[in-house]
Structure formats: structure tokens, C-alpha cells
Scaffold this motif. Structure first.
Motif, PDB file in Angstrom:
ATOM      1  N   ASP A 144       0.840  -1.203   0.000  1.00  0.00           N
ATOM      2  CA  ASP A 144       0.000   0.000   0.000  1.00  0.00           C
ATOM      3  C   ASP A 144       0.873   1.252   0.000  1.00  0.00           C
ATOM      4  N   PRO A 145       0.464   2.294  -0.738  1.00  0.00           N
ATOM      5  CA  PRO A 145       1.239   3.538  -0.770  1.00  0.00           C
ATOM      6  C   PRO A 145       1.442   4.162   0.612  1.00  0.00           C
ATOM      7  N   GLU A 146       0.468   4.013   1.519  1.00  0.00           N
ATOM      8  CA  GLU A 146       0.607   4.563   2.860  1.00  0.00           C
ATOM      9  C   GLU A 146       1.753   3.893   3.627  1.00  0.00           C
ATOM     10  N   VAL A 147       1.920   2.605   3.411  1.00  0.00           N
ATOM     11  CA  VAL A 147       3.001   1.879   4.064  1.00  0.00           C
ATOM     12  C   VAL A 147       4.341   2.388   3.537  1.00  0.00           C
ATOM     13  N   TYR A 148       4.422   2.588   2.227  1.00  0.00           N
ATOM     14  CA  TYR A 148       5.653   3.117   1.624  1.00  0.00           C
ATOM     15  C   TYR A 148       5.995   4.486   2.199  1.00  0.00           C
ATOM     16  N   GLU A 149       5.005   5.356   2.341  1.00  0.00           N
ATOM     17  CA  GLU A 149       5.244   6.691   2.911  1.00  0.00           C
ATOM     18  C   GLU A 149       5.776   6.584   4.334  1.00  0.00           C
ATOM     19  N   GLY A 150       5.242   5.646   5.099  1.00  0.00           N
ATOM     20  CA  GLY A 150       5.722   5.441   6.466  1.00  0.00           C
ATOM     21  C   GLY A 150       7.151   4.935   6.500  1.00  0.00           C
ATOM     22  N   ILE A 151       7.487   4.024   5.605  1.00  0.00           N
ATOM     23  CA  ILE A 151       8.840   3.462   5.549  1.00  0.00           C
ATOM     24  C   ILE A 151       9.854   4.534   5.170  1.00  0.00           C
ATOM     25  N   LYS A 152       9.498   5.416   4.254  1.00  0.00           N
ATOM     26  CA  LYS A 152      10.431   6.451   3.792  1.00  0.00           C
ATOM     27  C   LYS A 152      10.918   7.352   4.919  1.00  0.00           C
ATOM     28  N   THR A 153      10.139   7.489   5.985  1.00  0.00           N
ATOM     29  CA  THR A 153      10.573   8.347   7.095  1.00  0.00           C
ATOM     30  C   THR A 153      11.756   7.743   7.854  1.00  0.00           C
ATOM     31  N   TYR A 154      11.979   6.430   7.720  1.00  0.00           N
ATOM     32  CA  TYR A 154      13.057   5.754   8.443  1.00  0.00           C
ATOM     33  C   TYR A 154      14.257   5.384   7.569  1.00  0.00           C
ATOM     34  N   VAL A 155      14.126   5.538   6.266  1.00  0.00           N
ATOM     35  CA  VAL A 155      15.215   5.162   5.361  1.00  0.00           C
ATOM     36  C   VAL A 155      15.655   6.394   4.611  1.00  0.00           C
ATOM     37  N   PRO A 156      16.891   6.879   4.654  1.00  0.00           N
ATOM     38  CA  PRO A 156      18.006   6.269   5.363  1.00  0.00           C
ATOM     39  C   PRO A 156      18.025   6.537   6.850  1.00  0.00           C
ATOM     40  N   GLY A 157      17.137   7.337   7.384  1.00  0.00           N
ATOM     41  CA  GLY A 157      17.060   7.494   8.831  1.00  0.00           C
ATOM     42  C   GLY A 157      17.902   8.642   9.338  1.00  0.00           C
ATOM     43  N   GLU A 158      17.757   8.924  10.625  1.00  0.00           N
ATOM     44  CA  GLU A 158      18.453  10.039  11.255  1.00  0.00           C
ATOM     45  C   GLU A 158      19.966   9.844  11.261  1.00  0.00           C
ATOM     46  N   SER A 159      20.407   8.611  11.392  1.00  0.00           N
ATOM     47  CA  SER A 159      21.843   8.337  11.471  1.00  0.00           C
ATOM     48  C   SER A 159      22.517   8.479  10.109  1.00  0.00           C
ATOM     49  N   GLY A 160      21.741   8.475   9.034  1.00  0.00           N
ATOM     50  CA  GLY A 160      22.315   8.541   7.702  1.00  0.00           C
ATOM     51  C   GLY A 160      22.688   7.183   7.155  1.00  0.00           C
ATOM     52  N   ASP A 176      23.742  -6.739  12.430  1.00  0.00           N
ATOM     53  CA  ASP A 176      24.655  -5.778  11.813  1.00  0.00           C
ATOM     54  C   ASP A 176      24.314  -5.610  10.335  1.00  0.00           C
ATOM     55  N   ALA A 177      23.108  -5.074  10.087  1.00  0.00           N
ATOM     56  CA  ALA A 177      22.625  -4.860   8.716  1.00  0.00           C
ATOM     57  C   ALA A 177      21.666  -3.673   8.728  1.00  0.00           C
ATOM     58  N   TYR A 178      21.675  -2.912   7.634  1.00  0.00           N
ATOM     59  CA  TYR A 178      20.890  -1.685   7.574  1.00  0.00           C
ATOM     60  C   TYR A 178      20.182  -1.550   6.234  1.00  0.00           C
ATOM     61  N   VAL A 179      18.931  -1.056   6.265  1.00  0.00           N
ATOM     62  CA  VAL A 179      18.220  -0.699   5.043  1.00  0.00           C
ATOM     63  C   VAL A 179      18.760   0.669   4.639  1.00  0.00           C
ATOM     64  N   THR A 180      19.483   0.719   3.531  1.00  0.00           N
ATOM     65  CA  THR A 180      20.122   1.968   3.117  1.00  0.00           C
ATOM     66  C   THR A 180      19.341   2.707   2.039  1.00  0.00           C
ATOM     67  N   GLY A 181      18.324   2.058   1.485  1.00  0.00           N
ATOM     68  CA  GLY A 181      17.523   2.730   0.471  1.00  0.00           C
ATOM     69  C   GLY A 181      16.248   1.960   0.189  1.00  0.00           C
ATOM     70  N   VAL A 182      15.253   2.693  -0.294  1.00  0.00           N
ATOM     71  CA  VAL A 182      13.999   2.066  -0.722  1.00  0.00           C
ATOM     72  C   VAL A 182      13.455   2.869  -1.896  1.00  0.00           C
ATOM     73  N   SER A 183      12.961   2.160  -2.896  1.00  0.00           N
ATOM     74  CA  SER A 183      12.341   2.819  -4.047  1.00  0.00           C
ATOM     75  C   SER A 183      11.047   2.099  -4.373  1.00  0.00           C
ATOM     76  N   ALA A 184      10.186   2.785  -5.112  1.00  0.00           N
ATOM     77  CA  ALA A 184       8.873   2.215  -5.417  1.00  0.00           C
ATOM     78  C   ALA A 184       8.523   2.435  -6.876  1.00  0.00           C
ATOM     79  N   VAL A 185       7.825   1.461  -7.448  1.00  0.00           N
ATOM     80  CA  VAL A 185       7.232   1.580  -8.784  1.00  0.00           C
ATOM     81  C   VAL A 185       5.809   1.049  -8.683  1.00  0.00           C
ATOM     82  N   PRO A 186       4.910   1.554  -9.528  1.00  0.00           N
ATOM     83  CA  PRO A 186       3.537   1.026  -9.493  1.00  0.00           C
ATOM     84  C   PRO A 186       3.529  -0.474  -9.774  1.00  0.00           C
ATOM     85  N   HIS A 187       2.692  -1.175  -9.045  1.00  0.00           N
ATOM     86  CA  HIS A 187       2.578  -2.625  -9.228  1.00  0.00           C
ATOM     87  C   HIS A 187       1.837  -2.905 -10.527  1.00  0.00           C
ATOM     88  N   GLU A 188       2.462  -3.716 -11.366  1.00  0.00           N
ATOM     89  CA  GLU A 188       1.832  -4.103 -12.626  1.00  0.00           C
ATOM     90  C   GLU A 188       1.592  -5.594 -12.591  1.00  0.00           C
TER      91      GLU A 188
END
Length: 177
Positions: free
Chosen positions: A60-76, A89-101
Motif C-alpha cells: 500500500d502507498p501509505e506503508v511506503y510513505e511510512g517506511i520512507k521516514t526511516y530510510v536512510p534514517g536520522e543516522s544517515g 549488523d545490517a541496515y536498510v540503506t535505500g527504498v524505491s517504489a514503482v507502481p505494481h503491474e
């Protein structure tokens, strides 16, 4: 006063064998202490930096918007992954989205192909994750092995998405500096 008396005691009080045992115990404790304190330095030689991507479809687009606030996050660096209630010892360093086809494709009696969307207004997310792994053979991040084509759960303190598929994986030996 003699260093060793006629009974074999050092300074008249300590047996030489007792002294050797005490010295061996001190050496063993020092060695164990050194190993514990230098644990990170010793494991860096065999550590591997693993960068991989995970695709999760139909979010859902709302979930993506919520995730974007934490990636890359305050620490960078990104949002830290977790497994079994422990940080790894692992970090989500990026997230991208495309419309589901996606959809259901059917062919009618005349041979015409029709596609009906099944999950309208959803997104396919691609997470980029960077992890430090100790064993480059198993590539374990937490309790999950990282291999292209395997399913993967992307779980942090802030979000969790299941049924992701690992689409890329690059391992580089860790170098100091």
C-alpha cells in the motif's frame, strides 16, 4: 636470606610448583581477556560486506510513505534490521517504489487476451540492504541466508514486510580504513 630454602620454598613461604601454577593461571586469564577485548579486531579479517536488494510486491502507498521516514534514517546509515528480537549488523540503506503491474491474464474464446488488474493502487518496493557478515559462504543476516531468488523478511524496529524476494547480491571483503 636465601631465595630458595632447603625445602624448595621461595622466600621460605611459597613452593616453586605453586608459583608455576599461579603464573600459568595469570597467563590464561590474560589471554582470555585479550581475546575478548580484541574480538572485533580479530573478526574483521574474515568479515564481508554484503549489499543486496529485496523486492516486495503489492505494498500500500501509505506503508511506503511510512517506511520512507526511516530510510536512510536520522543516522544517515539506514534503519537497522532485526531478527528474533535482536538487532543485527545490517541496515536498510535505500527504498524505491514503482507502481505494481500485475493481474490475471485470460484468453477468451476468440483468442483475445485480456488482463484484469488484481492489486490496483499498490506499489512494488525495492529495498537496498547492507550487512556485515562473518561467514561469506552462508551469507547469514540474522537467521536468514541471503541468496538471489530466496524469500526474505525485511524487519526493523519500525516496519516489517514479508514475502520479499532477493533480486541482487554482491559480497565484498571488508577492508580496514
Amino acid at each position: 636470606m636465601k631465595l630458595v630454602d632447603e625445602k624448595g620454598k621461595l622466600f621460605g613461604k611459597l613452593n616453586i610448583i605453586d608459583l608455576l601454577v599461579i603464573l600459568l593461571l595469570i597467563a590464561a586469564v590474560a589471554l582470555i581477556g585479550w581475546k575478548v577485548l580484541n574480538k572485533d579486531g580479530a573478526s574483521n579479517a574474515s568479515r564481508t560486506i554484503l549489499t543486496y536488494t529485496v523486492e516486495v510486491e503489492g505494498v500500500d502507498p501509505e506503508v511506503y510513505e511510512g517506511i520512507k521516514t526511516y530510510v536512510p534514517g536520522e543516522s544517515g546509515i539506514g534503519d537497522q534490521l532485526m531478527a528474533n528480537g535482536e538487532m543485527v549488523d545490517a541496515y536498510v540503506t535505500g527504498v524505491s517504489a514503482v507502481p505494481h503491474e500485475g493481474g490475471i491474464t485470460m484468453t477468451d474464446v476468440n483468442g483475445t487476451t485480456l488482463t484484469f488488474p488484481t492489486e490496483e493502487d499498490t506499489l512494488d518496493l525495492t529495498f537496498t540492504i547492507q550487512a556485515n557478515v562473518v561467514n561469506a559462504v552462508t551469507n547469514e543476516v540474522g537467521t536468514q541466508e541471503v541468496r538471489i531468488g530466496k524469500t526474505h523478511i525485511v524487519k526493523t524496529v519500525h516496519f516489517e514486510l514479508t514475502n520479499g524476494i532477493i533480486t541482487t547480491c554482491v559480497a565484498v571483503p571488508w577492508t580496514e580504513g
